[in-house]
Motif scaffolding. Structure first.
Motif, short mmCIF file in Angstrom:
data_model
loop_
_atom_site.label_atom_id
_atom_site.label_comp_id
_atom_site.label_asym_id
_atom_site.label_seq_id
_atom_site.Cartn_x
_atom_site.Cartn_y
_atom_site.Cartn_z
N ASP A 1 25.81 -35.51 23.78
CA ASP A 1 24.80 -36.05 24.68
C ASP A 1 23.47 -36.23 23.94
O ASP A 1 22.80 -35.27 23.61
N GLY B 1 22.96 -38.28 17.50
CA GLY B 1 23.02 -39.47 16.67
C GLY B 1 24.42 -39.72 16.13
O GLY B 1 25.36 -38.97 16.39
N MET B 2 24.52 -40.77 15.36
CA MET B 2 25.80 -41.18 14.78
C MET B 2 26.36 -40.11 13.84
O MET B 2 27.57 -39.83 13.86
N ALA C 1 27.92 -37.30 15.81
CA ALA C 1 29.16 -37.77 16.45
C ALA C 1 30.30 -37.83 15.44
O ALA C 1 31.43 -37.42 15.73
N VAL D 1 32.32 -42.77 22.04
CA VAL D 1 30.87 -42.58 21.88
C VAL D 1 30.40 -43.27 20.60
O VAL D 1 29.36 -43.94 20.59
N ILE D 2 31.16 -43.13 19.53
CA ILE D 2 30.80 -43.76 18.26
C ILE D 2 30.82 -45.28 18.40
O ILE D 2 29.92 -45.98 17.91
N ALA E 1 30.30 -47.04 21.14
CA ALA E 1 29.13 -47.43 21.93
C ALA E 1 27.87 -47.41 21.08
O ALA E 1 27.04 -48.32 21.15
N GLN E 2 27.73 -46.36 20.24
CA GLN E 2 26.55 -46.28 19.37
C GLN E 2 26.54 -47.40 18.33
O GLN E 2 25.50 -47.97 18.04
N LEU E 3 27.71 -47.69 17.76
CA LEU E 3 27.80 -48.78 16.78
C LEU E 3 27.46 -50.12 17.42
O LEU E 3 26.72 -50.93 16.83
N ARG F 1 25.62 -50.67 20.02
CA ARG F 1 24.19 -50.72 20.32
C ARG F 1 23.36 -50.98 19.07
O ARG F 1 22.45 -51.79 19.06
N SER F 2 23.69 -50.26 17.99
CA SER F 2 22.89 -50.39 16.77
C SER F 2 23.11 -51.73 16.08
O SER F 2 22.21 -52.26 15.44
#
Length: 182
Positions: free
Chosen positions: A41, A44-45, A48, A123-124, A126-128, A130-131
């Motif tokens: 929660d 950062g990447m 994760a 989660v990874i 989604a973060q990728l 977004r970035s």
């Protein structure tokens, strides 16, 4: 009359074990998911990816223990137990219950680690996305394929080790359990 009681008790064994395995899976899954979710929660990447590697590694380690327990010979552990070596009695306990130990290690813990790895992979992804500002199914497919490859490849590499070094693996698992049986 005794024979029917014996049959009833023998028949309830597999069902009791299935219920125990189910209960363990629910509890372990809830605990590991809670830990994973609370760490992920807002993380950062890098965090994760560390969590992902930890769960893949945990699944591989438990797979090694499950395979080694089914492959090990109990004779050396009887000798160790006679000499009161720490962990020998616990190793014998593992070997006497090899099918259940294998089920817990390979199926319960292994499957939970796979599920939590998949959640962490989401989660990874989604973060990728977004970035990179790039929403594509290819990112999801690539991360999923990489997680599957690492998990399956890691277990495939570890199985021969578990079989060849089964005595050593079971001994160290027994030593670890000895810490809790004192």
């Amino acid at each position: 009359m005794k024979k029917t009681q014996k049959n009833k008790r023998g028949a309830s064994g597999p069902y009791r074990w299935a219920l125990t395995a189910f209960s363990m899976a629910v509890v372990l899954s809830a605990v590991l998911s809670l830990v994973s979710e609370s760490i992920l929660d807002g993380a950062g990447m890098a965090v994760a990816i560390l969590i992902l590697v930890a769960f893949i590694g945990l699944g591989i380690v438990f797979d090694v223990i499950g395979v080694a327990t089914t492959a090990a010979d109990p004779k050396p552990f009887h000798s160790m137990a006679a000499h009161r070596e720490k962990g020998a009695k616990e190793a014998l306990l593992l070997l006497r219950n090899a099918s259940r130990v294998s089920s817990v290690c390979n199926d319960v813990v292994g499957d939970i680690c796979g599920i939590v790895s998949g959640t962490t992979g989401a989660v990874i992804v989604a973060q990728l996305q977004r970035s990179l500002s790039w929403e594509s199914v290819l990112v999801s497919v690539a991360v999923t394929a990489l997680i599957s490859g690492l998990t399956i490849g890691g277990k495939a590499m570890a199985k021969p080790f578990a079989m060849k070094q089964s005595t050593r693996v079971v001994y160290w698992a027994g030593r670890f359990l000895h810490l809790f049986y004192r």
